[in-house]
Design a protein around this motif. Structure first.
Motif, PDB file in Angstrom:
ATOM      1  N   ALA A  33      16.253   9.116  39.790  1.00  0.00           N
ATOM      2  CA  ALA A  33      16.049   7.758  39.256  1.00  0.00           C
ATOM      3  C   ALA A  33      14.621   7.607  38.738  1.00  0.00           C
ATOM      4  CB  ALA A  33      16.333   6.722  40.337  1.00  0.00           C
ATOM      5  N   ALA A  34      13.671   8.087  39.515  1.00  0.00           N
ATOM      6  CA  ALA A  34      12.267   8.005  39.079  1.00  0.00           C
ATOM      7  C   ALA A  34      12.051   8.797  37.795  1.00  0.00           C
ATOM      8  CB  ALA A  34      11.345   8.509  40.180  1.00  0.00           C
ATOM      9  N   ALA A  35      12.621  10.001  37.733  1.00  0.00           N
ATOM     10  CA  ALA A  35      12.454  10.831  36.544  1.00  0.00           C
ATOM     11  C   ALA A  35      13.071  10.171  35.307  1.00  0.00           C
ATOM     12  CB  ALA A  35      13.078  12.209  36.778  1.00  0.00           C
ATOM     13  N   MET A  36      14.273   9.630  35.445  1.00  0.00           N
ATOM     14  CA  MET A  36      14.933   9.016  34.288  1.00  0.00           C
ATOM     15  C   MET A  36      14.240   7.714  33.885  1.00  0.00           C
ATOM     16  SD  MET A  36      17.173  11.214  33.450  1.00  0.00           S
ATOM     17  CE  MET A  36      16.037  12.435  34.057  1.00  0.00           C
ATOM     18  N   GLY A  37      13.806   6.935  34.861  1.00  0.00           N
ATOM     19  CA  GLY A  37      13.096   5.696  34.558  1.00  0.00           C
ATOM     20  C   GLY A  37      11.759   5.958  33.874  1.00  0.00           C
ATOM     21  N   VAL A  38      11.011   6.930  34.368  1.00  0.00           N
ATOM     22  CA  VAL A  38       9.718   7.273  33.768  1.00  0.00           C
ATOM     23  C   VAL A  38       9.909   7.850  32.371  1.00  0.00           C
ATOM     24  CG1 VAL A  38       7.758   8.877  33.972  1.00  0.00           C
ATOM     25  CG2 VAL A  38       8.481   7.522  35.934  1.00  0.00           C
ATOM     26  N   THR A  39      10.944   8.654  32.192  1.00  0.00           N
ATOM     27  CA  THR A  39      11.232   9.215  30.865  1.00  0.00           C
ATOM     28  C   THR A  39      11.460   8.102  29.847  1.00  0.00           C
ATOM     29  OG1 THR A  39      12.183  11.212  31.800  1.00  0.00           O
ATOM     30  CG2 THR A  39      12.862  10.647  29.587  1.00  0.00           C
ATOM     31  N   LEU A  46       5.462   4.740  24.052  1.00  0.00           N
ATOM     32  CA  LEU A  46       4.976   5.488  22.889  1.00  0.00           C
ATOM     33  C   LEU A  46       5.511   4.921  21.580  1.00  0.00           C
ATOM     34  CD1 LEU A  46       5.126   9.172  24.182  1.00  0.00           C
ATOM     35  CD2 LEU A  46       3.094   7.757  23.795  1.00  0.00           C
ATOM     36  N   ASP A  47       6.699   4.331  21.631  1.00  0.00           N
ATOM     37  CA  ASP A  47       7.295   3.729  20.436  1.00  0.00           C
ATOM     38  C   ASP A  47       6.767   2.326  20.175  1.00  0.00           C
ATOM     39  OD1 ASP A  47       8.805   5.934  19.857  1.00  0.00           O
ATOM     40  OD2 ASP A  47      10.674   5.146  20.682  1.00  0.00           O
ATOM     41  N   ASP A  48       5.916   1.814  21.082  1.00  0.00           N
ATOM     42  CA  ASP A  48       5.395   0.453  20.978  1.00  0.00           C
ATOM     43  C   ASP A  48       6.558  -0.528  20.846  1.00  0.00           C
ATOM     44  OD1 ASP A  48       3.298  -1.334  21.008  1.00  0.00           O
ATOM     45  OD2 ASP A  48       3.157  -1.417  18.820  1.00  0.00           O
ATOM     46  N   GLU A  50       9.232  -3.477  21.550  1.00  0.00           N
ATOM     47  CA  GLU A  50       9.502  -4.860  21.963  1.00  0.00           C
ATOM     48  C   GLU A  50       8.450  -5.456  22.896  1.00  0.00           C
ATOM     49  OE1 GLU A  50      12.232  -6.875  21.014  1.00  0.00           O
ATOM     50  OE2 GLU A  50      12.800  -5.336  19.594  1.00  0.00           O
ATOM     51  N   THR A  51       8.903  -6.081  23.960  1.00  0.00           N
ATOM     52  CA  THR A  51       8.016  -6.775  24.891  1.00  0.00           C
ATOM     53  C   THR A  51       7.961  -6.024  26.223  1.00  0.00           C
ATOM     54  OG1 THR A  51       9.802  -8.106  25.815  1.00  0.00           O
ATOM     55  CG2 THR A  51       8.667  -8.999  23.876  1.00  0.00           C
ATOM     56  N   PRO A  52       6.918  -6.247  27.020  1.00  0.00           N
ATOM     57  CA  PRO A  52       6.856  -5.577  28.328  1.00  0.00           C
ATOM     58  C   PRO A  52       8.069  -5.869  29.217  1.00  0.00           C
ATOM     59  CG  PRO A  52       4.714  -6.489  27.783  1.00  0.00           C
ATOM     60  CD  PRO A  52       5.677  -6.966  26.727  1.00  0.00           C
ATOM     61  N   ALA A  53       8.602  -7.067  29.156  1.00  0.00           N
ATOM     62  CA  ALA A  53       9.770  -7.408  29.981  1.00  0.00           C
ATOM     63  C   ALA A  53      10.988  -6.574  29.573  1.00  0.00           C
ATOM     64  CB  ALA A  53      10.085  -8.891  29.867  1.00  0.00           C
ATOM     65  N   LYS A  54      11.192  -6.387  28.281  1.00  0.00           N
ATOM     66  CA  LYS A  54      12.332  -5.585  27.820  1.00  0.00           C
ATOM     67  C   LYS A  54      12.122  -4.110  28.136  1.00  0.00           C
ATOM     68  CE  LYS A  54      13.995  -8.734  24.323  1.00  0.00           C
ATOM     69  NZ  LYS A  54      14.321  -8.952  22.922  1.00  0.00           N
ATOM     70  N   ILE A  55      10.876  -3.646  28.066  1.00  0.00           N
ATOM     71  CA  ILE A  55      10.577  -2.259  28.421  1.00  0.00           C
ATOM     72  C   ILE A  55      10.897  -2.029  29.900  1.00  0.00           C
ATOM     73  CG2 ILE A  55       8.702  -0.584  28.741  1.00  0.00           C
ATOM     74  CD1 ILE A  55       7.454  -1.702  26.167  1.00  0.00           C
ATOM     75  N   ARG A  56      10.490  -2.961  30.751  1.00  0.00           N
ATOM     76  CA  ARG A  56      10.784  -2.843  32.182  1.00  0.00           C
ATOM     77  C   ARG A  56      12.292  -2.838  32.436  1.00  0.00           C
ATOM     78  NH1 ARG A  56       6.350  -6.239  32.812  1.00  0.00           N
ATOM     79  NH2 ARG A  56       7.688  -8.066  32.768  1.00  0.00           N
ATOM     80  N   PHE A  57      13.001  -3.733  31.756  1.00  0.00           N
ATOM     81  CA  PHE A  57      14.448  -3.822  31.956  1.00  0.00           C
ATOM     82  C   PHE A  57      15.139  -2.517  31.574  1.00  0.00           C
ATOM     83  CE2 PHE A  57      18.748  -4.688  30.458  1.00  0.00           C
ATOM     84  CZ  PHE A  57      19.288  -5.241  31.609  1.00  0.00           C
TER      85      PHE A  57
END
Length: 172
Positions: A33-39, A46-48, A50-57
């Motif tokens: 899970a950590a590996a896939m989430g970090v990936t 790196l793609d810059d 949307e928003t931080p909330a969407k990146i977290r989701f």
């Protein structure tokens, strides 16, 4: 001809032998899970995107998909490679973890996609709703395959190769 109870016992024994230990399943699920989430997180940053909330989701979605997929992928890989050479174990782990991870993460994506479009669907369990549900889930899976798998490159496939090597070494 082999009697049916003998076949049942063989299948039951093979499944029992293929079941991973709870410790390996839980620790592996957390690491996967950590590996896939970090990936996903690194690719989105790196793609810059949307928003931080969407990146977290999205990162959490990939992590949850990985956590659900690892025990299933590990079980299937052990089932396929039981009593075989390490090359078979390596290939089985690679394919089973890959398919399980993509399937579970795509399934979670489809559920989220479906929850968004539910407001425009017919009442639940009607014929029209069933058709809308199937088409929405199929569209979500297609969209995940086309757009979502790229978030696994290259780090996710490196993690997949390392996990497969670990699995093959454990099977020796």
């Amino acid at each position: 001809m082999t009697p049916l109870p003998v076949i049942r016992n063989r299948v039951r024994d093979r499944i029992r032998k293929a079941l991973p230990s709870p410790g390996a399943a839980v620790c592996g699920a957390l690491l996967w899970a950590a590996a896939m989430g970090v990936t996903a997180l690194i690719n989105l940053l790196l793609d810059d995107w949307e928003t931080p909330a969407k990146i977290r989701f999205v990162s959490l979605l990939y992590a949850a998909g990985g956590a659900l997929a690892f025990p299933v992928g590990l079980f299937l890989a052990r089932l396929v490679s039981l009593g075989r050479h390490w090359q078979v174990a390596l290939a089985a782990a690679f394919v089973c973890l890959l398919v399980a991870t993509i399937s579970f993460t795509g399934g979670l994506f489809a559920l989220q996609y479906r929850s968004y479009y539910a407001q425009w669907h017919e009442p639940a369990l009607t014929m029209a709703w069933s058709i809308q549900f199937v088409h929405t889930v199929a569209t979500a899976f297609y969209q995940f395959i086309v757009l979502g798998i790229r978030l696994y490159f290259p780090l996710g496939f490196i993690a997949l190769a390392l996990a497969s090597i670990w699995f093959a070494r454990q099977q020796r």
